[in-house]
Write a protein that holds these residues in place. Sequence first.
Motif, PDB file in Angstrom:
ATOM      1  N   LEU A 370       0.848  -1.185   0.000  1.00  0.00           N
ATOM      2  CA  LEU A 370       0.000   0.000   0.000  1.00  0.00           C
ATOM      3  C   LEU A 370       0.884   1.236   0.000  1.00  0.00           C
ATOM      4  O   LEU A 370       1.764   1.381   0.856  1.00  0.00           O
ATOM      5  CB  LEU A 370      -0.933   0.005   1.211  1.00  0.00           C
ATOM      6  N   LEU A 371       0.633   2.130  -0.961  1.00  0.00           N
ATOM      7  CA  LEU A 371       1.394   3.370  -1.077  1.00  0.00           C
ATOM      8  C   LEU A 371       0.426   4.540  -1.094  1.00  0.00           C
ATOM      9  O   LEU A 371      -0.519   4.559  -1.891  1.00  0.00           O
ATOM     10  CB  LEU A 371       2.238   3.375  -2.354  1.00  0.00           C
ATOM     11  N   ALA A 372       0.651   5.516  -0.206  1.00  0.00           N
ATOM     12  CA  ALA A 372      -0.218   6.690  -0.144  1.00  0.00           C
ATOM     13  C   ALA A 372       0.648   7.939   0.004  1.00  0.00           C
ATOM     14  O   ALA A 372       1.430   8.052   0.952  1.00  0.00           O
ATOM     15  CB  ALA A 372      -1.183   6.577   1.034  1.00  0.00           C
ATOM     16  N   MET A 373       0.572   8.834  -0.969  1.00  0.00           N
ATOM     17  CA  MET A 373       1.270  10.122  -0.959  1.00  0.00           C
ATOM     18  C   MET A 373       2.778   9.999  -1.115  1.00  0.00           C
ATOM     19  O   MET A 373       3.491  10.975  -0.931  1.00  0.00           O
ATOM     20  CB  MET A 373       0.965  10.907   0.329  1.00  0.00           C
ATOM     21  N   VAL A 374       3.300   8.822  -1.390  1.00  0.00           N
ATOM     22  CA  VAL A 374       4.747   8.657  -1.513  1.00  0.00           C
ATOM     23  C   VAL A 374       5.238   9.485  -2.700  1.00  0.00           C
ATOM     24  O   VAL A 374       4.643   9.470  -3.783  1.00  0.00           O
ATOM     25  CB  VAL A 374       5.127   7.182  -1.688  1.00  0.00           C
ATOM     26  N   CYS A 391      -1.310  -7.890  -4.479  1.00  0.00           N
ATOM     27  CA  CYS A 391      -2.267  -6.808  -4.220  1.00  0.00           C
ATOM     28  C   CYS A 391      -1.536  -5.475  -4.101  1.00  0.00           C
ATOM     29  O   CYS A 391      -0.606  -5.347  -3.298  1.00  0.00           O
ATOM     30  CB  CYS A 391      -3.051  -7.062  -2.937  1.00  0.00           C
ATOM     31  N   LEU A 392      -1.969  -4.488  -4.885  1.00  0.00           N
ATOM     32  CA  LEU A 392      -1.391  -3.150  -4.840  1.00  0.00           C
ATOM     33  C   LEU A 392      -2.495  -2.154  -4.506  1.00  0.00           C
ATOM     34  O   LEU A 392      -3.531  -2.115  -5.178  1.00  0.00           O
ATOM     35  CB  LEU A 392      -0.743  -2.801  -6.174  1.00  0.00           C
ATOM     36  N   TYR A 393      -2.263  -1.348  -3.460  1.00  0.00           N
ATOM     37  CA  TYR A 393      -3.214  -0.328  -3.032  1.00  0.00           C
ATOM     38  C   TYR A 393      -2.587   1.042  -3.265  1.00  0.00           C
ATOM     39  O   TYR A 393      -1.452   1.279  -2.841  1.00  0.00           O
ATOM     40  CB  TYR A 393      -3.545  -0.481  -1.542  1.00  0.00           C
ATOM     41  N   LEU A 394      -3.333   1.947  -3.905  1.00  0.00           N
ATOM     42  CA  LEU A 394      -2.819   3.281  -4.207  1.00  0.00           C
ATOM     43  C   LEU A 394      -3.782   4.341  -3.675  1.00  0.00           C
ATOM     44  O   LEU A 394      -5.002   4.227  -3.818  1.00  0.00           O
ATOM     45  CB  LEU A 394      -2.643   3.468  -5.718  1.00  0.00           C
ATOM     46  N   ARG A 395      -3.187   5.406  -3.105  1.00  0.00           N
ATOM     47  CA  ARG A 395      -4.015   6.474  -2.523  1.00  0.00           C
ATOM     48  C   ARG A 395      -3.254   7.800  -2.549  1.00  0.00           C
ATOM     49  O   ARG A 395      -2.054   7.837  -2.284  1.00  0.00           O
ATOM     50  CB  ARG A 395      -4.378   6.110  -1.076  1.00  0.00           C
ATOM     51  N   TYR A 396      -3.995   8.866  -2.863  1.00  0.00           N
ATOM     52  CA  TYR A 396      -3.471  10.236  -2.806  1.00  0.00           C
ATOM     53  C   TYR A 396      -2.307  10.484  -3.755  1.00  0.00           C
ATOM     54  O   TYR A 396      -1.373  11.213  -3.416  1.00  0.00           O
ATOM     55  CB  TYR A 396      -3.049  10.596  -1.385  1.00  0.00           C
ATOM     56  N   PHE A 397      -2.316   9.883  -4.938  1.00  0.00           N
ATOM     57  CA  PHE A 397      -1.343  10.258  -5.951  1.00  0.00           C
ATOM     58  C   PHE A 397      -1.926  11.400  -6.784  1.00  0.00           C
ATOM     59  O   PHE A 397      -3.141  11.475  -7.004  1.00  0.00           O
ATOM     60  CB  PHE A 397      -0.990   9.056  -6.825  1.00  0.00           C
ATOM     61  N   LYS A 398      -1.066  12.302  -7.246  1.00  0.00           N
ATOM     62  CA  LYS A 398      -1.536  13.557  -7.832  1.00  0.00           C
ATOM     63  C   LYS A 398      -2.258  13.381  -9.157  1.00  0.00           C
ATOM     64  O   LYS A 398      -3.136  14.169  -9.503  1.00  0.00           O
ATOM     65  CB  LYS A 398      -0.366  14.535  -7.995  1.00  0.00           C
ATOM     66  N   ASP A 399      -1.906  12.342  -9.942  1.00  0.00           N
ATOM     67  CA  ASP A 399      -2.553  12.145 -11.226  1.00  0.00           C
ATOM     68  C   ASP A 399      -2.372  10.693 -11.670  1.00  0.00           C
ATOM     69  O   ASP A 399      -1.679   9.904 -11.027  1.00  0.00           O
ATOM     70  CB  ASP A 399      -1.993  13.098 -12.288  1.00  0.00           C
TER      71      ASP A 399
END
Length: 450
Positions: A370-374, A391-399
Amino acid sequence: MSSKEGERCLDESPTTLSPAKENLEAREKAVTGQVIEKINQAGAGNLIIFPPEIIVEILSYCDTKDKKNMRCVSKWCFNVVSSASKDLISLFGFYTIKDINDDNYCDILEVLTNTMRRSYGLDVKLNLQFFTCEISCIQMKEMLTVCKENIISLGIQLSDKNDYSEILLEPDLELTNVQRLDISFREIDTSLCVHKNITEAILARYGDKLEHLGVKYLELPKNTVLQVPHLSQLKSLSLDYVDENIVRSFVDSIVKENITHLSLRCYTDDMGNLDNLKFPKLEYLKLGSIAGESALALIKFNKDTITTLILEVIKFEHIGDVNIPFQFREVDIGNVNIPNLEHLELIGNYREDIALSFIISNMYTITKLLLAMVDFRNASLPVVEMPRLKCLYLRYFKDEISELMVMKAFGRKITELWMFDRKRNTYVRKSTNKLISMKKKALALKVYNS
């Protein structure tokens, strides 16, 4: 014939059957048994040919939602799924109820009362969460009284509006089977001494029963020591927004060899000397808002047993002197190899090199990431082969380009992609077609130098 012989004949005659009648009843019982067996097995499908241990293995690949759906297929499926293992028996007898308030209180209490009246009612286990502060003391006391023998987990937010703490301490209302307790002091604005007294009283009553304890927003006056009883059964400890002295009080009261889950978030960056924070069986470690040095020390002390690591806004770089703008003290991460790490979450605006250190050091064991804002800024982000990542979780990436860069770097072999939905405030799994489409776009990125 004597009268005694006549009496004996009369007594025996109702139970004496001719051979023909006995055979008829035996056949009827056999047919009835076969019918019942067929009814019980209806809907089993091809699963019926497998022995129980194989079915247990099959179910181990299903998530909780799949298991619940399977129970609805047929009576056979209901029975086999519910009783396939001790874990499943516990799972389906365990009810979690959140957001209890004055509006839904009567309906919830009626359902719980009816459930516990059923034949299996005594086996019902309850996890009640009172974190909204929108239920009166009278109603909370009634619900706890009705369900007190069934409650094994309780979450409660203490507030000035409703003094729930008095309910937990009433002599005639003891939760005899409670194993998990979470307490939040966020809504209390009274003196800090009250926090101390409430905490000590609740722990004195329930501390020796608890397998999990969570404490949030607990503050104490300076130079005050919290008196924590010996928490002999504790396996899971979660301390959120507390200072290092409170952490020390709890750590000194537990049996470190029993702890498998640990979650720490402190008001202060520096947790001081961590030499005694070694937990031989620690599997789950979640750290938030502490200095990078402290986080690394805890990880390295316990790296051989950790399988889940969650780092939330860890200060691997921060201002060294508040009087000198833009002066940062950077933490050298280096190689952070955690031999059995399966689940890694990096939440925060970490530099690219810091995130890569954790990922690359454990790329052969991670199955969930899980990656968030990295902050992945480099267009030439290396492709990291992660053979076990599913499983890959993504959150708060700019685009979308940023998301595709991450997928190309780490997600070539994933089978599940989860994206955060702001409206629903949860992660949503993308369809297989969407996943395939995004993989193709990621591989076609021209900005990549893989």
